[in-house]
Design an enzyme around this catalytic site. Structure first.
Site, PDB file in Angstrom:
ATOM      1  N   GLY A   1     -10.034   4.050 -12.125  1.00 42.04           N
ATOM      2  CA  GLY A   1      -8.728   3.409 -12.672  1.00 42.04           C
ATOM      3  C   GLY A   1      -9.200   1.748 -12.508  1.00 42.04           C
ATOM      4  O   GLY A   1      -7.924   1.128 -12.881  1.00 42.04           O
ATOM      5  N   HIS A   2      -9.944   1.360 -11.504  1.00 42.24           N
ATOM      6  CA  HIS A   2     -10.143  -0.234 -11.277  1.00 42.24           C
ATOM      7  C   HIS A   2     -11.432  -0.699 -11.845  1.00 42.24           C
ATOM      8  O   HIS A   2     -12.251  -0.887 -10.770  1.00 42.24           O
ATOM      9  CB  HIS A   2      -9.893  -0.252  -9.826  1.00 42.24           C
ATOM     10  N   PHE A   3     -11.818  -0.859 -12.890  1.00 39.16           N
ATOM     11  CA  PHE A   3     -11.027  -0.823 -14.171  1.00 39.16           C
ATOM     12  C   PHE A   3     -12.060  -0.042 -15.005  1.00 39.16           C
ATOM     13  O   PHE A   3     -13.105  -0.105 -15.063  1.00 39.16           O
ATOM     14  CB  PHE A   3     -10.960  -2.353 -14.759  1.00 39.16           C
TER      15      PHE A   3
ATOM     16  N   VAL B   1     -14.897  -2.624 -10.877  1.00 40.81           N
ATOM     17  CA  VAL B   1     -14.767  -3.650  -9.839  1.00 40.81           C
ATOM     18  C   VAL B   1     -14.236  -3.013  -8.627  1.00 40.81           C
ATOM     19  O   VAL B   1     -13.043  -2.427  -8.973  1.00 40.81           O
ATOM     20  CB  VAL B   1     -14.054  -5.049 -10.248  1.00 40.81           C
TER      21      VAL B   1
END
Length: 146
Positions: free
Chosen positions: A47-49, A54
């Site tokens: 979810g990041h990203f 990252v």
């Protein structure tokens, strides 16, 4: 040098929140240096990203705090839990991406009773500064790490 099992004998953290793989140096009460190999399969990259992975800065800071805890929880504080009590002057210099290897270093600079401070630095395999900060910790001896 401490391997993964030896780190687990000192820190209370477990997957997915144990963020260091190996300790290169531990000078009890003074400093520690550890490694973290960042894989593309990390839970946080989902979810990041999704389109440009990252590592979240807060997790880099947590990895630094765990590294400092290795130095803190040797000697008289063995068996306690080092709690992160504050973060000053945090800066993120270079993004951490899948495939990076982080070298995490913490030097303990002040101590008054259970409260202390340390200077923390994370660099990648290219020796680029990734993150830096001042960590404040509090040692909890009442809830021994069992």
């Amino acid at each position: 040098m401490l391997d993964f099992e030896a780190i687990q004998a000192i820190l209370p953290h477990r997957a997915p929140f144990l963020l260091i793989d190996r300790a290169l140096e531990v000078n009890p009460g003074q400093s520690a240096k550890a490694l973290r190999a960042v894989s593309g399969n990390e839970w946080f990259f989902h979810g990041h990203f999704p389109s440009k992975a990252v590592m979240p800065g807060v997790l880099i800071i947590e990895a630094l705090a765990q590294t400092g805890a290795l130095a803190i929880l040797q000697g008289p504080d063995q068996g306690g839990i080092a709690l992160l009590a504050g973060i000053n002057k945090a800066r993120f210099h270079t993004p951490v991406r899948p495939g990076d290897t982080l070298t995490l270093s913490v030097e303990l600079t002040k101590r008054r009773g259970p409260i202390g401070m340390g200077q923390a630095l994370a660099v990648n395999q290219k020796e680029e500064k990734v993150a830096s900060c001042e960590l404040i910790f509090a040692v909890d001896q009442e809830n021994k790490n069992n």
